[in-house]
Design an enzyme around this catalytic site. Sequence first.
Site, PDB file in Angstrom:
ATOM      1  CG  MET A 122      40.596  44.117  33.797  1.00 10.51           C
ATOM      2  SD  MET A 122      41.584  45.112  32.644  1.00 10.51           S
ATOM      3  CE  MET A 122      42.621  46.030  33.766  1.00 10.51           C
ATOM      4  NE  ARG A 123      42.576  35.646  37.875  1.00 13.20           N
ATOM      5  CZ  ARG A 123      41.406  35.186  37.481  1.00 13.20           C
ATOM      6  NH1 ARG A 123      41.281  34.700  36.253  1.00 13.20           N
ATOM      7  NH2 ARG A 123      40.371  35.190  38.284  1.00 13.20           N
ATOM      8  CB  ALA A 124      47.028  39.419  32.018  1.00 14.06           C
TER       9      ALA A 124
ATOM     10  CG  ASP B 226      43.089  33.599  33.550  1.00 10.20           C
ATOM     11  OD1 ASP B 226      44.045  34.193  33.021  1.00 10.20           O
ATOM     12  OD2 ASP B 226      42.183  34.187  34.176  1.00 10.20           O
ATOM     13  NE  ARG B 227      40.406  31.221  39.122  1.00 15.61           N
ATOM     14  CZ  ARG B 227      39.814  32.284  39.629  1.00 15.61           C
ATOM     15  NH1 ARG B 227      40.547  33.206  40.224  1.00 15.61           N
ATOM     16  NH2 ARG B 227      38.511  32.440  39.535  1.00 15.61           N
TER      17      ARG B 227
END
Length: 687
Positions: A274-276, A193-194
């Site tokens: 919410m990173r996407a 995810d990073r």
Amino acid sequence: MSTPFPFTAVVGQDDLRLALLLNAVSPAVGGVLVRGEKGTAKSTAVRALSALMPEVDVVAGCRFSCAPAAPDPACPDGPHEVGAGVQRPARMVELPVGASEDRLVGALDIERALAEGVKAFEPGLLADAHRGILYVDEVNLLHDHLVDLLLDAAAMGASYVEREGVSVRHAARFLLVGTMNPEEGELRPQLLDRFGLTVEVAASREPDQRVEVVRRRLAYDDDPDGFAGRWADEETSVRARIVAARKLLPSVVLGDGPLRQIAATCAAFEVDGMRADIVMARTATTLAAWAGRTEVLAEDVRQAALLALPHRRRRNPFDAPGLDEDKLDETLEEFGGGDGSNGSGGSDDSGDSGDEDPDPDGPDGGGGQPPQEGPDSGNDDGSGESSGEVPAQGEPSESGQAPSPGAGEQAPVRAAEPFRTKVLSVPGLGEGAAGRRSRARTEHGRTTGARRPQGALTKLHLAATVQAAAPHQRARGRSGPGLVVRRDDLRQATREGREGNLVLFVVDASGSMAARQRMSAVKGAVLSLLLDAYQRRDKVGLVTFRGSTGEVALPPTSSVDAAAVRLESLPTGGRTPLAAGLLRAHDVLRVERLRDPARRALMVVVTDGRATGGPEPVNLAGRAARLFAADGVASVVVDCESGPVRLGLAGQLAGELGGTAVTLDELRADSIAGLVRDVQGNSRRAA
């Protein structure tokens, strides 16, 4: 220093080049993960990117690359005064898979810190990569403790080194780029995810493009400087375009319409957190700047989704990454607001303005998820033979193919729904690769004692060090409050954590297991154990037996999902050559002990215990099982026998192996059959 292969000379791989260039324009996009088979120009393209990065201003003499206009107030080489600096090329720092923790974060001289109170710090790779590129080849093979350090640095933008109350902090903001071959194992979800963007690359099946790959590679090998000179104009043009896009980026407007499309797309594909959304917004904005526009269009949102979402959508670890483009187009059209015609159903190379560089080998092509047999091609070494074909190791090709006529094969059945399994572990204390299954002596974990350091001191045991130094203070002439410490007094902390094991599955695929409902349950159980192995960072292997032989369906590998694929296509039928399967498994473990002696093995035999075929099959199977007991191999037998009348043969086999037997029901973590079950394979002998 050797001349790198020019970035603009890479053939095809439009998505890879576009993702790298977007990060060069805006490092806030968050980096790139490049997934693909070997020989597809992954490393070549990444290493070539550094030559296109604009130069950076740094404080003269600062080892931590502080910006002269805004130096880090906590820099270990500071404090620095605001003023003019010097320019240098942006660095690309490579993190080796086998790097030590000290090499990554830096080393603190504990002896000087204790004896003199001096913070003598040697910067590591994170300091070198600040304001540059940190490249990790084979990132999926990186040790867990290094992954944890990378996660911390990426999240906080700083690296901390703390040893027994002495700490050093420095800024560590970098563009993280990783490459990996999925055949060798998957990446931890936290690290996955990073990465802001992900790209799937595959070698081209077009002969003309493959010819061009080889032609350029041979020309580069013959004369690197001359080859680079022929591409100098293209390199200069792309470098200037990066600079122009950087200047334009603050002026780009992300309107409410595209922002709503971004939110709707992330919701439709059920991505976590919410990173996407944030990454998609930054990527779409950067795409507009790269195309020379100040307004984000639907086509930018579509391209951003194809780059930012495939590795983030909620999925089973064994599912292939990707994105349903029809669903994406429907979502963009539904929330389009009138300007989404270019962003739905269009060509994959519509991510840019489209009329600046029609050359398919240009640097600004792209289109998200490349087709597995599309024209995208490149090559790390110019050898075309490595494209697209999974190497046949051992006998994997035999596992999913139809046997010779008369073998009594039945069609493969689908696995039942997987479940959470009990923890199966190897007894004793190992020293293998870091993981999460069995107890082991590790560099990380709880402190259990102290010893004299062997080589460089990495983990100080403060109490033991003080205890060793205390009796000698008078002889050393101590006159003040400070403790006089010498190197012989230093003690290394010994720690206990968890290791990953080699989990070798030996699966009975004979006719006695072939009832469709029964085999579905068996495959479901093995799939559940594979999921457990994925989470515990194990290597896995798969041996099957039926007919007259045992076969290596999958040699030991870190790619747990490859084992799941082989399991799904596993046919059944024929006799039950239990001894042949055990002997084949014994050969696999013998070879693995030579390759990786520190990694301990756990053998999981999935069978009903029956043995047929050949003279005295039961006695032969017992003799084969006793080989594992003599070698001290930890083993567990998953008893698949069903029906009102049970012979208990699987339990007898477990006794011969020196292991234990569990039923399919007992394998479930939520069953009431017992608590967590450790494998007792030959534990009394080990004790």
